[in-house]
Design a protein around this motif. Sequence first.
Motif, mmCIF file in Angstrom:
data_model
loop_
_atom_site.group_PDB
_atom_site.id
_atom_site.type_symbol
_atom_site.label_atom_id
_atom_site.label_comp_id
_atom_site.label_asym_id
_atom_site.label_seq_id
_atom_site.Cartn_x
_atom_site.Cartn_y
_atom_site.Cartn_z
ATOM 1 N N MET A 1 8.447 65.645 5.621
ATOM 2 C CA MET A 1 9.693 65.167 5.026
ATOM 3 C C MET A 1 9.471 64.188 3.869
ATOM 4 N N LEU A 2 8.633 63.187 4.055
ATOM 5 C CA LEU A 2 8.434 62.187 3.009
ATOM 6 C C LEU A 2 7.807 62.775 1.756
ATOM 7 N N VAL A 3 6.955 63.740 1.924
ATOM 8 C CA VAL A 3 6.265 64.336 0.789
ATOM 9 C C VAL A 3 7.244 65.064 -0.131
ATOM 10 N N ASP A 4 8.200 65.759 0.456
ATOM 11 C CA ASP A 4 9.112 66.566 -0.343
ATOM 12 C C ASP A 4 10.444 65.903 -0.640
ATOM 13 N N ASP A 5 10.694 64.711 -0.121
ATOM 14 C CA ASP A 5 12.009 64.126 -0.328
ATOM 15 C C ASP A 5 11.942 62.805 -1.083
ATOM 16 N N PRO A 6 11.924 61.655 -0.399
ATOM 17 C CA PRO A 6 12.036 60.407 -1.161
ATOM 18 C C PRO A 6 10.870 60.128 -2.096
ATOM 19 N N VAL A 7 9.664 60.451 -1.702
ATOM 20 C CA VAL A 7 8.527 60.171 -2.570
ATOM 21 C C VAL A 7 8.629 60.993 -3.848
ATOM 22 N N LYS A 8 8.936 62.254 -3.706
ATOM 23 C CA LYS A 8 9.067 63.113 -4.881
ATOM 24 C C LYS A 8 10.237 62.670 -5.759
ATOM 25 N N ARG A 9 11.326 62.262 -5.125
ATOM 26 C CA ARG A 9 12.476 61.794 -5.905
ATOM 27 C C ARG A 9 12.139 60.535 -6.696
ATOM 28 N N VAL A 10 11.504 59.576 -6.053
ATOM 29 C CA VAL A 10 11.118 58.350 -6.752
ATOM 30 C C VAL A 10 10.210 58.709 -7.922
ATOM 31 N N ASP A 11 9.244 59.549 -7.671
ATOM 32 C CA ASP A 11 8.302 59.941 -8.708
ATOM 33 C C ASP A 11 9.017 60.639 -9.866
ATOM 34 N N ASN A 12 9.861 61.618 -9.559
ATOM 35 C CA ASN A 12 10.564 62.354 -10.614
ATOM 36 C C ASN A 12 11.503 61.468 -11.424
ATOM 37 N N MET A 13 12.265 60.625 -10.751
ATOM 38 C CA MET A 13 13.249 59.796 -11.444
ATOM 39 C C MET A 13 12.583 58.727 -12.301
ATOM 40 N N THR A 14 11.517 58.129 -11.803
ATOM 41 C CA THR A 14 10.863 57.096 -12.602
ATOM 42 C C THR A 14 10.118 57.703 -13.787
ATOM 43 N N MET A 15 9.460 58.827 -13.573
ATOM 44 C CA MET A 15 8.747 59.473 -14.684
ATOM 45 C C MET A 15 9.728 59.929 -15.760
ATOM 46 N N ALA A 16 10.904 60.374 -15.351
ATOM 47 C CA ALA A 16 11.898 60.848 -16.318
ATOM 48 C C ALA A 16 12.337 59.733 -17.269
ATOM 49 N N TRP A 17 12.245 58.506 -16.818
ATOM 50 C CA TRP A 17 12.687 57.371 -17.624
ATOM 51 C C TRP A 17 11.532 56.461 -18.049
ATOM 52 N N GLY A 18 10.316 56.930 -17.876
ATOM 53 C CA GLY A 18 9.158 56.171 -18.320
ATOM 54 C C GLY A 18 8.927 54.891 -17.525
ATOM 55 N N LEU A 19 9.265 54.913 -16.251
ATOM 56 C CA LEU A 19 9.107 53.738 -15.398
ATOM 57 C C LEU A 19 7.973 53.926 -14.411
ATOM 58 N N GLU A 20 7.390 52.814 -14.015
ATOM 59 C CA GLU A 20 6.392 52.819 -12.943
ATOM 60 C C GLU A 20 7.067 52.272 -11.694
ATOM 61 N N ALA A 21 6.887 52.929 -10.584
ATOM 62 C CA ALA A 21 7.459 52.446 -9.325
ATOM 63 C C ALA A 21 6.447 52.665 -8.210
ATOM 64 N N ARG A 22 6.565 51.865 -7.197
ATOM 65 C CA ARG A 22 5.694 51.985 -6.031
ATOM 66 C C ARG A 22 6.551 52.104 -4.776
ATOM 67 N N VAL A 23 6.006 52.737 -3.798
ATOM 68 C CA VAL A 23 6.652 52.856 -2.499
ATOM 69 C C VAL A 23 5.717 52.132 -1.525
ATOM 70 N N PRO A 24 5.835 50.792 -1.445
ATOM 71 C CA PRO A 24 4.816 49.994 -0.755
ATOM 72 C C PRO A 24 4.660 50.298 0.729
ATOM 73 N N PHE A 25 5.701 50.694 1.401
ATOM 74 C CA PHE A 25 5.575 50.974 2.830
ATOM 75 C C PHE A 25 4.868 52.297 3.087
ATOM 76 N N LEU A 26 4.537 53.026 2.035
ATOM 77 C CA LEU A 26 3.815 54.281 2.203
ATOM 78 C C LEU A 26 2.346 54.166 1.810
ATOM 79 N N ASP A 27 1.867 52.963 1.624
ATOM 80 C CA ASP A 27 0.438 52.752 1.423
ATOM 81 C C ASP A 27 -0.293 53.357 2.628
ATOM 82 N N HIS A 28 -1.307 54.152 2.391
ATOM 83 C CA HIS A 28 -1.943 54.899 3.477
ATOM 84 C C HIS A 28 -2.476 53.988 4.585
#
Length: 159
Positions: free
Chosen positions: A19-46
């Motif tokens: 679920m996380l791979v295909d949903d929120p992580v991908k959304r954060v990645d797509n939305m930030t890249m679309a606007w030239g932003l860097e974002a982190r998802v700190p609670f998903l640090d391995h």
Amino acid sequence: QPGAQTGIDKALRLDTTVMLVDDPVKRVDNMTMAWGLEARVPFLDHELVELAARIPAEHKIRDGGKYVLKEAARRLIPAAVIDRPKGYFPVPALKFIRGAYLDFVRDVLLQPRARQRGLFRTGYVDTLLAEPESHITPLRGSKLWQITLLELWFQQHGL
């Protein structure tokens, strides 16, 4: 997969591997890249995810969930923030179904193949359709919209 003994751990394993791979992580990645932003998802640090996976299930769901995280944060974040009810961001048009959305829902649920499938009790569907804004899930979503999406999925996949 081995290693997930409890229902909670099995559900969390599914969340972290699918679920996380295909949903929120991908959304954060797509939305930030679309606007030239860097974002982190700190609670998903391995390392944090691996640590959390080792915590006994009863601590993960204690006191309404996220017990360990909430207790760790109490020295930094006010209790009013930690203990407030969870907020939701439903799409209003899909919670309060009316107009074109209600027409769409009726088209999907009243098709003969939807009725013949027998997945939903006809009387209950009729009740939902009669009062589309009165039947809300515990997470404040529309029951009518949820069954419509499931039926639409069946129709689109020729089932």
